[in-house]
Structure formats: structure tokens, C-alpha cells
Scaffold this motif. Structure first.
Motif, PDB file in Angstrom:
ATOM      1  N   PHE A  21      -2.592  24.441 -18.592  1.00 27.96           N
ATOM      2  CA  PHE A  21      -1.784  25.338 -17.758  1.00 27.96           C
ATOM      3  C   PHE A  21      -2.608  26.522 -17.277  1.00 27.96           C
ATOM      4  O   PHE A  21      -2.509  26.916 -16.110  1.00 27.96           O
ATOM      5  CB  PHE A  21      -0.542  25.805 -18.531  1.00 27.96           C
ATOM      6  CG  PHE A  21       0.526  24.761 -18.604  1.00 27.96           C
ATOM      7  CD1 PHE A  21       1.455  24.617 -17.594  1.00 27.96           C
ATOM      8  CD2 PHE A  21       0.596  23.903 -19.687  1.00 27.96           C
ATOM      9  CE1 PHE A  21       2.444  23.637 -17.648  1.00 27.96           C
ATOM     10  CE2 PHE A  21       1.573  22.922 -19.761  1.00 27.96           C
ATOM     11  CZ  PHE A  21       2.501  22.788 -18.737  1.00 27.96           C
ATOM     12  N   LEU A  22      -3.433  27.079 -18.142  1.00 30.27           N
ATOM     13  CA  LEU A  22      -4.311  28.185 -17.745  1.00 30.27           C
ATOM     14  C   LEU A  22      -5.263  27.722 -16.642  1.00 30.27           C
ATOM     15  O   LEU A  22      -5.523  28.461 -15.686  1.00 30.27           O
ATOM     16  CB  LEU A  22      -5.094  28.701 -18.950  1.00 30.27           C
ATOM     17  CG  LEU A  22      -6.027  29.878 -18.682  1.00 30.27           C
ATOM     18  CD1 LEU A  22      -5.261  31.085 -18.157  1.00 30.27           C
ATOM     19  CD2 LEU A  22      -6.795  30.232 -19.946  1.00 30.27           C
ATOM     20  N   GLY A  23      -5.749  26.505 -16.751  1.00 23.88           N
ATOM     21  CA  GLY A  23      -6.629  25.954 -15.719  1.00 23.88           C
ATOM     22  C   GLY A  23      -5.945  25.872 -14.370  1.00 23.88           C
ATOM     23  O   GLY A  23      -6.540  26.209 -13.333  1.00 23.88           O
ATOM     24  N   PHE A  24      -4.678  25.455 -14.363  1.00 23.93           N
ATOM     25  CA  PHE A  24      -3.947  25.385 -13.089  1.00 23.93           C
ATOM     26  C   PHE A  24      -3.681  26.785 -12.530  1.00 23.93           C
ATOM     27  O   PHE A  24      -3.703  26.983 -11.310  1.00 23.93           O
ATOM     28  CB  PHE A  24      -2.650  24.592 -13.235  1.00 23.93           C
ATOM     29  CG  PHE A  24      -2.879  23.106 -13.276  1.00 23.93           C
ATOM     30  CD1 PHE A  24      -3.478  22.445 -12.210  1.00 23.93           C
ATOM     31  CD2 PHE A  24      -2.499  22.354 -14.377  1.00 23.93           C
ATOM     32  CE1 PHE A  24      -3.702  21.078 -12.238  1.00 23.93           C
ATOM     33  CE2 PHE A  24      -2.711  20.987 -14.420  1.00 23.93           C
ATOM     34  CZ  PHE A  24      -3.318  20.345 -13.348  1.00 23.93           C
ATOM     35  N   ILE A  25      -3.441  27.751 -13.406  1.00 24.83           N
ATOM     36  CA  ILE A  25      -3.292  29.133 -12.938  1.00 24.83           C
ATOM     37  C   ILE A  25      -4.597  29.606 -12.317  1.00 24.83           C
ATOM     38  O   ILE A  25      -4.611  30.207 -11.229  1.00 24.83           O
ATOM     39  CB  ILE A  25      -2.839  30.061 -14.093  1.00 24.83           C
ATOM     40  CG1 ILE A  25      -1.384  29.743 -14.464  1.00 24.83           C
ATOM     41  CG2 ILE A  25      -2.993  31.535 -13.706  1.00 24.83           C
ATOM     42  CD1 ILE A  25      -0.884  30.439 -15.721  1.00 24.83           C
ATOM     43  N   GLY A 107       6.286  32.457 -13.451  1.00 27.96           N
ATOM     44  CA  GLY A 107       6.403  33.904 -13.542  1.00 27.96           C
ATOM     45  C   GLY A 107       5.146  34.619 -13.072  1.00 27.96           C
ATOM     46  O   GLY A 107       5.217  35.634 -12.361  1.00 27.96           O
ATOM     47  N   THR A 108       3.999  34.091 -13.445  1.00 28.11           N
ATOM     48  CA  THR A 108       2.720  34.683 -13.018  1.00 28.11           C
ATOM     49  C   THR A 108       2.580  34.591 -11.496  1.00 28.11           C
ATOM     50  O   THR A 108       2.160  35.556 -10.849  1.00 28.11           O
ATOM     51  CB  THR A 108       1.544  33.965 -13.717  1.00 28.11           C
ATOM     52  OG1 THR A 108       1.712  34.083 -15.133  1.00 28.11           O
ATOM     53  CG2 THR A 108       0.205  34.552 -13.306  1.00 28.11           C
ATOM     54  N   ALA A 109       2.952  33.446 -10.938  1.00 27.36           N
ATOM     55  CA  ALA A 109       2.869  33.279  -9.481  1.00 27.36           C
ATOM     56  C   ALA A 109       3.754  34.295  -8.766  1.00 27.36           C
ATOM     57  O   ALA A 109       3.325  34.908  -7.773  1.00 27.36           O
ATOM     58  CB  ALA A 109       3.281  31.855  -9.099  1.00 27.36           C
ATOM     59  N   VAL A 121       2.183  24.565  -9.671  1.00 22.10           N
ATOM     60  CA  VAL A 121       3.269  24.368 -10.647  1.00 22.10           C
ATOM     61  C   VAL A 121       3.706  22.907 -10.724  1.00 22.10           C
ATOM     62  O   VAL A 121       3.754  22.333 -11.815  1.00 22.10           O
ATOM     63  CB  VAL A 121       4.468  25.309 -10.360  1.00 22.10           C
ATOM     64  CG1 VAL A 121       5.700  24.896 -11.152  1.00 22.10           C
ATOM     65  CG2 VAL A 121       4.095  26.747 -10.672  1.00 22.10           C
ATOM     66  N   PRO A 122       4.032  22.244  -9.611  1.00 19.88           N
ATOM     67  CA  PRO A 122       4.447  20.839  -9.740  1.00 19.88           C
ATOM     68  C   PRO A 122       3.324  19.936 -10.258  1.00 19.88           C
ATOM     69  O   PRO A 122       3.590  18.953 -10.955  1.00 19.88           O
ATOM     70  CB  PRO A 122       4.888  20.438  -8.329  1.00 19.88           C
ATOM     71  CG  PRO A 122       4.400  21.501  -7.425  1.00 19.88           C
ATOM     72  CD  PRO A 122       4.150  22.720  -8.230  1.00 19.88           C
ATOM     73  N   ALA A 127       1.289  16.679 -14.639  1.00 19.84           N
ATOM     74  CA  ALA A 127       0.194  16.448 -15.590  1.00 19.84           C
ATOM     75  C   ALA A 127       0.698  16.527 -17.028  1.00 19.84           C
ATOM     76  O   ALA A 127       0.370  15.664 -17.857  1.00 19.84           O
ATOM     77  CB  ALA A 127      -0.931  17.451 -15.358  1.00 19.84           C
ATOM     78  N   ALA A 128       1.494  17.538 -17.341  1.00 21.70           N
ATOM     79  CA  ALA A 128       2.034  17.665 -18.702  1.00 21.70           C
ATOM     80  C   ALA A 128       2.930  16.476 -19.032  1.00 21.70           C
ATOM     81  O   ALA A 128       2.837  15.894 -20.121  1.00 21.70           O
ATOM     82  CB  ALA A 128       2.813  18.970 -18.847  1.00 21.70           C
ATOM     83  N   ASP A 129       3.775  16.110 -18.092  1.00 18.67           N
ATOM     84  CA  ASP A 129       4.710  15.013 -18.318  1.00 18.67           C
ATOM     85  C   ASP A 129       3.996  13.677 -18.510  1.00 18.67           C
ATOM     86  O   ASP A 129       4.297  12.934 -19.439  1.00 18.67           O
ATOM     87  CB  ASP A 129       5.687  14.925 -17.142  1.00 18.67           C
ATOM     88  CG  ASP A 129       6.854  14.014 -17.418  1.00 18.67           C
ATOM     89  OD1 ASP A 129       7.667  14.353 -18.296  1.00 18.67           O
ATOM     90  OD2 ASP A 129       6.943  12.951 -16.762  1.00 18.67           O
ATOM     91  N   ARG A 130       3.033  13.375 -17.664  1.00 18.33           N
ATOM     92  CA  ARG A 130       2.373  12.069 -17.687  1.00 18.33           C
ATOM     93  C   ARG A 130       1.273  11.960 -18.746  1.00 18.33           C
ATOM     94  O   ARG A 130       1.136  10.929 -19.388  1.00 18.33           O
ATOM     95  CB  ARG A 130       1.754  11.754 -16.321  1.00 18.33           C
ATOM     96  CG  ARG A 130       2.735  11.595 -15.186  1.00 18.33           C
ATOM     97  CD  ARG A 130       3.631  10.396 -15.377  1.00 18.33           C
ATOM     98  NE  ARG A 130       4.487  10.000 -14.294  1.00 18.33           N
ATOM     99  CZ  ARG A 130       5.392  10.714 -13.674  1.00 18.33           C
ATOM    100  NH1 ARG A 130       5.533  11.965 -13.961  1.00 18.33           N
ATOM    101  NH2 ARG A 130       6.150  10.191 -12.746  1.00 18.33           N
ATOM    102  N   PHE A 131       0.483  13.014 -18.911  1.00 18.24           N
ATOM    103  CA  PHE A 131      -0.723  12.900 -19.736  1.00 18.24           C
ATOM    104  C   PHE A 131      -0.606  13.495 -21.137  1.00 18.24           C
ATOM    105  O   PHE A 131      -1.469  13.259 -21.970  1.00 18.24           O
ATOM    106  CB  PHE A 131      -1.921  13.515 -19.002  1.00 18.24           C
ATOM    107  CG  PHE A 131      -2.166  12.884 -17.667  1.00 18.24           C
ATOM    108  CD1 PHE A 131      -2.540  11.551 -17.574  1.00 18.24           C
ATOM    109  CD2 PHE A 131      -1.992  13.598 -16.499  1.00 18.24           C
ATOM    110  CE1 PHE A 131      -2.750  10.952 -16.347  1.00 18.24           C
ATOM    111  CE2 PHE A 131      -2.197  13.008 -15.257  1.00 18.24           C
ATOM    112  CZ  PHE A 131      -2.574  11.684 -15.182  1.00 18.24           C
TER     113      PHE A 131
END
Length: 159
Positions: A21-25, A107-109, A121-122, A127-131
Motif C-alpha cells: 500500500f505504501l508503494g502505491f501511495i 484519506g491520504t489522497a 486506490v483501485p 492487488a490486495a484482493d488477488r495476490f
């Protein structure tokens, strides 16, 4: 709480979800900077909502981690588990920590009016859901069988 003894296997998750998640941010921040993305509407109420959403996400993670610790479980998803935590926020979502991480990302966005972070976000959700979540669920189903399937019928994956 559902307890199983003599775990010999563990989930096939190899990467710390908070870092994903930090990477996507971070990718969103880079996208804002290098692609010149327009800011999300800088409405103070929207920014404050983002701050409150992020803070609620942090609180949800703290509560969820506390329940894991109180149950004698390690929250790292690549470690074996002997217990399914089914109380607190786990009565409403099977994945409160991942939901909290998404809340923090959204929230950060909003707080920083970042279109780049919002764009990811999507992607973070998928990624979280699938992997991650699907691997954890396969492990829990194999480990706890019908008890876990019953829990899944009572509690949704996300909301």
C-alpha cells in the motif's frame, strides 16, 4: 474464536502488505510530480474528511492488531495461524487491516488532494484482493475447513 492445533503449513504470502500500500501511495506521488496530474478538488471539507478517514484507518489497524495479539496470533500473513479471530471488526469484515490500509490510502489522497494516489486506490484494492487475500483464504480454508467456510458465510470479505 476458532482454534486449530499443530499447524505445519503457512500462507503463500511473501511481501508485507503495508509496504504494498505504501508503494502505491509513493507511485501516486510520483505520478503527481512527473505526470503533472491535476489536484483533486482542494475543498477544505474534503481534505478534513480525508484526514478523518485516514485516522479511522489507523485506529482500525491498531484495534485489529490488538485482537491478533490478544489471541496469540502473529499478524504477518506469511506465518502459520492457529486461530481465526472472529470478534471486534472481524465480525463485520474478514479483512479489517486491508480495509484500513485502503482507508489510509484514500484519506491520504484526499488530504493532499492527490489524483495520483487516488488513481492507485483501485489498483491497490485489486492487488490486495488477488495476490494476498485469496492466498490467505486458501490457506485458512485448508487449515480450518468447514469452520472457516462457515465464518466466510457469516462475514463478508470486505464490507
Amino acid at each position: 474464536m476458532i482454534r486449530e492445533k499443530n499447524q505445519l503449513t503457512k500462507p503463500d504470502v511473501r511481501f508485507p502488505p503495508p509496504l504494498m500500500f505504501l508503494g502505491f501511495i509513493m507511485l501516486g506521488i510520483l505520478a503527481d510530480k512527473f505526470l503533472g496530474l491535476p489536484a483533486v478538488a482542494q475543498i477544505p471539507e474534503l481534505q478534513w474528511f480525508g484526514g478523518a478517514l485516514g485516522a479511522a484507518g489507523v485506529a482500525l489497524i491498531i484495534i485489529s492488531l490488538g485482537l491478533f495479539r490478544a489471541s496469540g496470533e502473529n499478524p504477518e500473513p506469511w506465518t502459520p495461524t492457529a486461530t481465526i479471530v472472529a470478534r471486534g471488526p472481524y465480525r463485520h469484515t474478514r479483512n479489517p487491516m486491508y480495509l484500513a490500509m485502503l482507508m489510509i490510502q484514500i484519506g491520504t489522497a484526499l488530504w493532499f488532494s492527490s489524483a495520483g494516489i487516488l488513481f492507485f486506490v483501485p489498483i491497490a484494492f485489486i492487488a490486495a484482493d488477488r495476490f494476498i487475500i485469496r492466498k490467505e483464504e486458501a490457506y485458512l480454508d485448508k487449515t480450518f475447513g468447514i469452520a472457516y467456510r462457515n465464518y466466510c458465510q457469516q462475514v463478508r470479505r470486505w464490507l
